[in-house]
Design an enzyme around this catalytic site. Structure first.
Site, PDB file in Angstrom:
ATOM      1  N   ARG A  19      74.238  38.943  54.125  1.00 33.06           N
ATOM      2  CA  ARG A  19      74.015  37.566  53.587  1.00 33.06           C
ATOM      3  C   ARG A  19      75.018  36.529  54.543  1.00 33.06           C
ATOM      4  NH1 ARG A  19      77.289  33.385  52.319  1.00 33.06           N
ATOM      5  NH2 ARG A  19      78.666  34.871  51.407  1.00 33.06           N
ATOM      6  N   ASP A  20      76.140  36.434  54.379  1.00 31.94           N
ATOM      7  CA  ASP A  20      76.908  35.513  55.109  1.00 31.94           C
ATOM      8  C   ASP A  20      76.611  35.720  56.732  1.00 31.94           C
ATOM      9  OD1 ASP A  20      78.727  33.489  55.414  1.00 31.94           O
ATOM     10  OD2 ASP A  20      80.284  34.398  54.756  1.00 31.94           O
ATOM     11  N   HIS A 211      88.401  35.644  51.623  1.00 32.52           N
ATOM     12  CA  HIS A 211      87.049  35.697  52.603  1.00 32.52           C
ATOM     13  C   HIS A 211      87.370  34.776  53.562  1.00 32.52           C
ATOM     14  CE1 HIS A 211      82.439  35.155  52.394  1.00 32.52           C
ATOM     15  NE2 HIS A 211      83.020  34.257  53.241  1.00 32.52           N
ATOM     16  N   HIS A 213      86.801  33.321  57.593  1.00 31.62           N
ATOM     17  CA  HIS A 213      86.157  33.257  58.573  1.00 31.62           C
ATOM     18  C   HIS A 213      87.163  33.093  59.778  1.00 31.62           C
ATOM     19  CE1 HIS A 213      81.924  32.710  57.186  1.00 31.62           C
ATOM     20  NE2 HIS A 213      82.653  32.831  56.159  1.00 31.62           N
ATOM     21  N   CYS A 244      78.197  29.470  58.187  1.00 29.34           N
ATOM     22  CA  CYS A 244      77.401  28.806  56.938  1.00 29.34           C
ATOM     23  C   CYS A 244      76.635  27.778  57.518  1.00 29.34           C
ATOM     24  CB  CYS A 244      78.267  28.389  55.837  1.00 29.34           C
ATOM     25  SG  CYS A 244      77.733  27.476  54.755  1.00 29.34           S
ATOM     26  N   ASN A 253      82.731  35.671  59.950  1.00 23.88           N
ATOM     27  CA  ASN A 253      83.625  36.305  59.159  1.00 23.88           C
ATOM     28  C   ASN A 253      84.632  37.624  59.760  1.00 23.88           C
ATOM     29  OD1 ASN A 253      81.059  35.973  57.472  1.00 23.88           O
ATOM     30  ND2 ASN A 253      82.790  35.926  55.928  1.00 23.88           N
TER      31      ASN A 253
HETATM   32  P1  HMG Z   1      67.827  20.784  45.666  1.00 19.39           P
HETATM   33  O1  HMG Z   1      66.905  20.420  46.924  1.00 19.39           O
HETATM   34  O2  HMG Z   1      68.633  19.815  45.341  1.00 19.39           O
HETATM   35  O3  HMG Z   1      67.072  21.602  44.703  1.00 19.39           O
HETATM   36  O4  HMG Z   1      68.895  22.074  46.351  1.00 19.39           O
HETATM   37  P2  HMG Z   1      65.922  21.176  43.524  1.00 19.39           P
HETATM   38  O5  HMG Z   1      66.426  21.792  42.347  1.00 19.39           O
HETATM   39  O6  HMG Z   1      65.821  19.532  43.788  1.00 19.39           O
HETATM   40  O7  HMG Z   1      64.726  21.773  44.402  1.00 19.39           O
HETATM   41  C1  HMG Z   1      64.105  21.462  45.502  1.00 19.39           C
HETATM   42  C2  HMG Z   1      62.998  22.658  46.092  1.00 19.39           C
HETATM   43  O8  HMG Z   1      63.728  23.885  46.309  1.00 19.39           O
HETATM   44  C3  HMG Z   1      62.143  22.832  44.822  1.00 19.39           C
HETATM   45  O9  HMG Z   1      60.720  23.253  45.478  1.00 19.39           O
HETATM   46  C4  HMG Z   1      62.572  23.950  44.125  1.00 19.39           C
HETATM   47  O10 HMG Z   1      61.735  24.932  43.483  1.00 19.39           O
HETATM   48  C5  HMG Z   1      63.236  24.914  45.196  1.00 19.39           C
HETATM   49  P3  HMG Z   1      59.738  22.210  45.690  1.00 19.39           P
HETATM   50  O11 HMG Z   1      59.251  21.959  44.282  1.00 19.39           O
HETATM   51  O12 HMG Z   1      60.095  21.183  46.297  1.00 19.39           O
HETATM   52  O13 HMG Z   1      58.554  22.971  46.327  1.00 19.39           O
HETATM   53  N1  HMG Z   1      64.397  25.624  44.982  1.00 19.39           N
HETATM   54  C6  HMG Z   1      64.416  26.981  44.863  1.00 19.39           C
HETATM   55  N2  HMG Z   1      63.810  27.922  45.602  1.00 19.39           N
HETATM   56  C7  HMG Z   1      63.859  29.256  45.814  1.00 19.39           C
HETATM   57  N3  HMG Z   1      65.065  29.506  45.213  1.00 19.39           N
HETATM   58  C8  HMG Z   1      66.061  28.870  44.315  1.00 19.39           C
HETATM   59  C9  HMG Z   1      65.677  27.273  44.499  1.00 19.39           C
HETATM   60  N4  HMG Z   1      66.490  26.235  44.027  1.00 19.39           N
HETATM   61  C10 HMG Z   1      65.262  25.094  44.243  1.00 19.39           C
HETATM   62  N5  HMG Z   1      67.050  29.135  44.080  1.00 19.39           N
HETATM   63  C11 HMG Z   1      70.060  24.141  45.949  1.00 19.39           C
HETATM   64  C12 HMG Z   1      69.921  22.633  45.432  1.00 19.39           C
HETATM   65  C13 HMG Z   1      71.350  24.502  45.384  1.00 19.39           C
HETATM   66  C14 HMG Z   1      68.766  24.677  45.642  1.00 19.39           C
HETATM   67  C15 HMG Z   1      70.190  23.996  47.645  1.00 19.39           C
HETATM   68  O14 HMG Z   1      71.145  23.042  47.871  1.00 19.39           O
HETATM   69  C16 HMG Z   1      70.433  25.451  48.129  1.00 19.39           C
HETATM   70  O15 HMG Z   1      69.616  26.515  47.995  1.00 19.39           O
HETATM   71  N6  HMG Z   1      71.657  25.607  48.734  1.00 19.39           N
HETATM   72  C17 HMG Z   1      72.333  26.723  49.280  1.00 19.39           C
HETATM   73  C18 HMG Z   1      72.905  26.659  50.436  1.00 19.39           C
HETATM   74  C19 HMG Z   1      73.525  28.011  50.954  1.00 19.39           C
HETATM   75  O16 HMG Z   1      72.842  29.104  50.527  1.00 19.39           O
HETATM   76  N7  HMG Z   1      74.569  28.044  51.650  1.00 19.39           N
HETATM   77  C20 HMG Z   1      75.136  29.093  51.998  1.00 19.39           C
HETATM   78  C21 HMG Z   1      75.584  29.801  51.150  1.00 19.39           C
HETATM   79  S1  HMG Z   1      77.338  29.155  50.722  1.00 19.39           S
HETATM   80  C22 HMG Z   1      78.528  30.036  51.861  1.00 19.39           C
HETATM   81  O17 HMG Z   1      77.987  30.440  53.023  1.00 19.39           O
HETATM   82  C23 HMG Z   1      79.946  30.090  51.796  1.00 19.39           C
HETATM   83  C24 HMG Z   1      80.448  31.569  51.357  1.00 19.39           C
HETATM   84  O18 HMG Z   1      80.399  32.392  52.235  1.00 19.39           O
HETATM   85  C25 HMG Z   1      82.036  31.334  51.011  1.00 19.39           C
HETATM   86  C26 HMG Z   1      82.909  30.684  52.089  1.00 19.39           C
HETATM   87  O19 HMG Z   1      82.670  31.014  53.181  1.00 19.39           O
HETATM   88  O20 HMG Z   1      83.578  29.946  51.886  1.00 19.39           O
HETATM   89  C27 HMG Z   1      79.851  31.776  49.959  1.00 19.39           C
HETATM   90 MG    MG Z   2      81.611  32.777  54.263  1.00 20.73          MG
END
Ligand code: HMG
Ligand code: MG
Length: 321
Positions: A19-20, A211, A213, A244, A253
Site C-alpha cells: 500500500r504505502d 510509522h 519514512h 505519499c 518508509n
Molecule cells: P473527494 O473528491 O472529496 O470525494 O475525495 P467525494 O466524496 O466528493 O467523491 C468524489 C468522487 O470520488 C466520486 O466519484 C466518488 O464516488 C469517488 P464521481 O461521482 O465523481 O465519479 N469516491 C470514491 N471512489 C472509490 N472509493 C472511494 C471513494 N470515495 C469517493 N473510497 C477522498 C475525498 C477522501 C475520497 C479522497 O480525498 C481520497 O481518496 N483520498 C485518499 C488519499 C490517499 O489515499 N492518500 C494516501 C494514503 S495516506 C498516507 O499515505 C499516510 C500514511 O501512510 C501514514 C503516514 O505516512 O503518515 C497512512
Molecule cells: Mg506512510
C-alpha cells in the site's frame, strides 16, 4: 530473549509496502506483481501486510485494483491483510472484498488533512467515526493512523499535543491500534520520543505503533528511541518503498529488512525470516527496475554475487543468536 530490559522482547511488524510502498509509483504496477509481492511477504513470517487501499481512484490511481489483488492473493493463516479506507464508499468496497481489518487515517495538521482527504481534521474525524462504527458493527478490526506526527510538508513543525488529540479521537472511535506517522520523515530520535510520550500519556503504549519514512535517514534511530519508550509495533516497507502522493519530497518508509536486521541483532523476536524478506525485496525492486533502498537487502544481494563459500546471509544468520 531480549538482551536488555529497556526493550520489548518481541515486536510486531506491519509491512505496508503493497500500500504505502506502491501507492506513489508513477509507472503502473500490475496486479500480478502486487499479488506476487504480497504472497512473498506472507511466506516470511510477517503477521500483518497492508494489502492496498479503497480510496478514490482519481486521487490514488495506483491502488485502484485493490479488490482484484485481494481476490488473488494466497491468504496465510495468522496473517492479517488490512486496507486503508477513507469513507463509507471505501468501507463498502472493503466489505465486498471480504476484508477483516481496515485502517482509517487522519492527520495532525490541517493543511495535510485538506490535501490528502479534501476536508478539515474535524470533518475527517466525523467521517471516520461513522466508518469505524459501521466497520465494528460488521465485526471488522479498525486500525488508525495519525499523519504528520513529526512535521507537515505545508506547515512545518506539528506539536505533540495535536498528535495526541487526534490519536485520542481515533481511540475513542474504537481503533485497536493507532499508528503515529512521520509522513515526511523529518523526525529525529528525541523529538520522536517526546511525541510518543505525549500520546502515551493518554493511550496505552500497547495500542500504539510507529510509522517512519526515511527522508533524512533517521528512521532506524527513531525506531530505536521509540522502542526505549516501550512501543512494540513497527510499520515498515520491504526494500524501503514508499511515499505519499500528497507529501511532496517524502522518501520511502523505513525498510523492513533493516528493521528486522536491527531487531535480530538486539535479540528482539519478530518471527520474520530475513532471507525470505530480502528475496521479496529483491523481487519487487527488480520489478520496479531499481536498487533496493534497504541497506540489509543490498548487503544480502552483494553476498549472493560473491562466490566465497560462506555467504553473508549465512554469516548474518549464525551471528544473530
Ligand atoms: P473527494 O473528491 O472529496 O470525494 O475525495 P467525494 O466524496 O466528493 O467523491 C468524489 C468522487 O470520488 C466520486 O466519484 C466518488 O464516488 C469517488 P464521481 O461521482 O465523481 O465519479 N469516491 C470514491 N471512489 C472509490 N472509493 C472511494 C471513494 N470515495 C469517493 N473510497 C477522498 C475525498 C477522501 C475520497 C479522497 O480525498 C481520497 O481518496 N483520498 C485518499 C488519499 C490517499 O489515499 N492518500 C494516501 C494514503 S495516506 C498516507 O499515505 C499516510 C500514511 O501512510 C501514514 C503516514 O505516512 O503518515 C497512512
Ligand atoms: Mg506512510
Amino acid at each position: 530473549m531480549a538482551s536488555d530490559d529497556r526493550y520489548p522482547k518481541s515486536v510486531r511488524i506491519v509491512d505496508v509496502s503493497p500500500r504505502d510502498g506502491l501507492q506513489n509509483e508513477k509507472t503502473v504496477v500490475s496486479v500480478e506483481t502486487k499479488v506476487a509481492l504480497i504472497d512473498a511477504l506472507s511466506a516470511t513470517g510477517l503477521h500483518a501486510i497492508e494489502a492496498g487501499s479503497f480510496v478514490s481512484p482519481k486521487w490514488v490511481p495506483q491502488m485502484s485494483e485493490t479488490a482484484e489483488v485481494l481476490a488473488r492473493i494466497q491468504k496465510t493463516a495468522g496473517v492479517s491483510y488490512p486496507v486503508l479506507v477513507p469513507n463509507l464508499k471505501g468501507l463498502q468496497n472493503a466489505l465486498d472484498a471480504g476484508v477483516q481489518q481496515i485502517a482509517v487515517f487522519a492527520a495532525a495538521s490541517e493543511s495535510f488533512s485538506q490535501k490528502n482527504t479534501n476536508c478539515s481534521i474535524a470533518d475527517s474525524l466525523i467521517r471516520l467515526r461513522v466508518v469505524a462504527e459501521h466497520a465494528l458493527a460488521q465485526g471488522l478490526q479498525v486500525r488508525g493512523y495519525v499523519s504528520c506526527a513529526l512535521g507537515c510538508p505545508y506547515e512545518g513543525d506539528v506539536p505533540p499535543s495535536a498528535v495526541a488529540r487526534v490519536a485520542c479521537e481515533l481511540q475513542a472511535m474504537g481503533c485497536f491500534e493507532i499508528s503515529l506517522g512521520d509522513t515526511i520523515g523529518v523526525g529525529t530520535p528525541l523529538r520522536a520520543q517526546q511525541m510518543l510520550r505525549a500520546v502515551a500519556d493518554s493511550i496505552p503504549i500497547e495500542n500504539l505503533a510507529v510509522h517512519f519514512h526515511d527522508t533524512y535517514g533517521q528512521a532506524l534511530a527513531n525506531i530505536l528511541a521509540c522502542l526505549q519508550v516501550g512501543v512494540a509495533v513497527i510499520d515498515s516497507s520491504v526494500s524501503g518503498l514508499g511515499g505519499c502522493p500528497y507529501a511532496p519530497g517524502a522518501a520511502g518508509n523505513v525498510a523492513t529488512e533493516d528493521v528486522v536486521y536491527m531487531l535480530n541483532g538486539m535479540g528482539i523476536e519478530t518471527g520474520v525470516d530475513l532471507q525470505k524478506l530480502a528475496a521479496a525485496g529483491r523481487f519487487i525492486s527488480q520489478q520496479l527496475g531499481r536498487t533496493p533502498a534497504s541497506k540489509a537487502g543490498l548487503a544480502f544481494n552483494t553476498a549472493r554475487d560473491v562466490s566465497t563459500g560462506a555467504t553473508l546471509d549465512t554469516i548474518v544468520q549464525s551471528s544473530d543468536h
